[in-house]
Design a protein around this motif. Structure first.
Motif, mmCIF file in Angstrom:
data_model
loop_
_atom_site.group_PDB
_atom_site.id
_atom_site.type_symbol
_atom_site.label_atom_id
_atom_site.label_comp_id
_atom_site.label_asym_id
_atom_site.label_seq_id
_atom_site.Cartn_x
_atom_site.Cartn_y
_atom_site.Cartn_z
ATOM 1 N N GLY A 177 0.960 -1.423 -0.025
ATOM 2 C CA GLY A 177 -0.225 -0.045 -0.130
ATOM 3 C C GLY A 177 0.748 1.268 -0.147
ATOM 4 O O GLY A 177 0.184 2.361 -0.628
ATOM 5 N N GLY A 178 2.036 1.208 0.405
ATOM 6 C CA GLY A 178 2.835 2.205 0.693
ATOM 7 C C GLY A 178 4.015 2.348 -0.419
ATOM 8 O O GLY A 178 4.694 3.633 -0.474
ATOM 9 N N TYR A 179 4.032 1.381 -1.376
ATOM 10 C CA TYR A 179 5.395 1.191 -2.198
ATOM 11 C C TYR A 179 5.218 2.570 -3.094
ATOM 12 O O TYR A 179 6.168 3.028 -3.431
ATOM 13 C CB TYR A 179 5.268 -0.059 -2.715
ATOM 14 N N ALA A 180 3.998 2.672 -3.814
ATOM 15 C CA ALA A 180 4.135 3.645 -4.983
ATOM 16 C C ALA A 180 4.436 5.110 -4.512
ATOM 17 O O ALA A 180 5.319 5.554 -4.747
ATOM 18 C CB ALA A 180 2.609 3.508 -5.675
ATOM 19 N N ARG A 181 4.141 5.349 -3.142
ATOM 20 C CA ARG A 181 4.458 6.660 -2.771
ATOM 21 C C ARG A 181 5.631 6.842 -2.365
ATOM 22 O O ARG A 181 6.541 7.855 -2.483
ATOM 23 C CB ARG A 181 3.508 7.026 -1.436
ATOM 24 N N ASP A 182 6.340 5.823 -1.675
ATOM 25 C CA ASP A 182 7.645 5.885 -1.150
ATOM 26 C C ASP A 182 8.694 5.643 -2.143
ATOM 27 O O ASP A 182 9.605 6.351 -2.398
ATOM 28 C CB ASP A 182 7.849 4.691 -0.037
ATOM 29 N N SER A 183 8.403 4.884 -2.958
ATOM 30 C CA SER A 183 9.257 4.736 -4.355
ATOM 31 C C SER A 183 9.358 6.072 -5.279
ATOM 32 O O SER A 183 10.624 6.473 -5.583
ATOM 33 C CB SER A 183 9.217 3.535 -4.969
ATOM 34 N N SER A 184 8.205 6.700 -5.213
ATOM 35 C CA SER A 184 8.085 7.679 -6.240
ATOM 36 C C SER A 184 8.852 8.887 -5.600
ATOM 37 O O SER A 184 9.841 9.635 -6.110
ATOM 38 C CB SER A 184 6.682 8.187 -6.260
#
Length: 255
Positions: A177-184
């Motif tokens: 759930g947090g990957y897209a935000r954190d990786s961006s």
């Protein structure tokens, strides 16, 4: 000919609270990384214990603990700098333990970085570090270290860059759930600050988080060089000859 730089994220799987077993798993990854010429290997947040809030107070590790001797020895034997995650003593005696990253150098040295910015809720079991930037020369590169929630504070990466960092290396616990935000955000540091950004995530659930895996490296300028396709134990290796980066993922049998 320019020398080769080879760095890697160790997407490891941690047994909850089993430090000695996790050390053996780390060593398997170190030995595999050495076969590929890796000079800097970064493990996830709290990799030696798992991200287990209820166990942190009883698992504080010092660099001289016998359990960590095999990792210190492996760093020297392979000529590889290792960054491993563990609960550590706080800045102020009597406080809750800190979330630490031990740095074992190829020269036998040991250094400690304490997570500067806690994730909401972590203050219940941990205390924060007090260093705005932690910079060490690793694999010949000035490297700023980060632990998970540190990377969600742009001022942390900016302090590393202003301190002279060329690499920004973080051990994380990132869910799907947090990957897209954190990786961006991490890719943004590579693009906007000109940093090489290496992120090591857990390869399996830990502490109730279903981790995404997908450890990755972004080159200065923001190019996504390599990422693990998902969860599971693997090495995410990025190498540079001259100015050109290339990457590969090597599966590792979980111990």
């Amino acid at each position: 000919m320019p020398s080769l730089l080879c760095i890697a994220a160790a997407q490891s799987i941690s047994a909850p609270g089993e430090v000695r077993a996790n050390v053996q798993g780390h060593l398997s990854m170190v030995h595999e990384a050495a076969r590929h010429g890796v000079q800097l290997l970064v493990f996830p947040e709290l990799s030696l214990t798992g991200y287990e809030p209820s166990l942190v107070a009883g698992l504080v590790l010092d660099a001289q603990d016998a359990a960590l001797a095999p990792l210190r020895d492996a760093a020297r034997a392979t000529g590889m700098a290792l960054v491993v995650g563990a609960p550590v003593a706080p800045v102020v005696a009597g406080d809750k333990p800190a979330i630490g990253a031990w740095v074992f150098g190829a020269d036998g040295s040991a250094a400690l970085y304490r997570k500067r910015y806690l994730h909401p809720g972590e203050e219940q079991f941990a205390s924060a570090g007090n260093e705005d930037v932690f910079l060490r020369t690793l694999a010949g590169q000035p490297t700023g270290l980060a632990v998970c929630a540190d990377t969600t504070h742009p001022e942390h990466a900016l302090a590393a860059r202003h301190g002279g960092a060329a690499l920004y290396a973080c051990g994380s616990v990132i869910s799907e759930g947090g990957y897209a935000r954190d990786s961006s955000q991490l890719q943004g540091y590579a693009a906007d600050l000109g940093l090489g950004v290496l992120m090591a995530n857990h390869g399996a659930p830990t502490g109730g988080y279903v981790c995404a895996g997908r450890s990755a490296f972004w080159a200065p300028g923001g190019e996504a060089v390599v990422a693990a396709p998902g969860a599971g134990a693997c090495l995410v290796i990025a190498s540079r000859q001259g100015l050109a980066w290339q990457g590969r993922v090597v599966d590792v049998v979980a111990q």
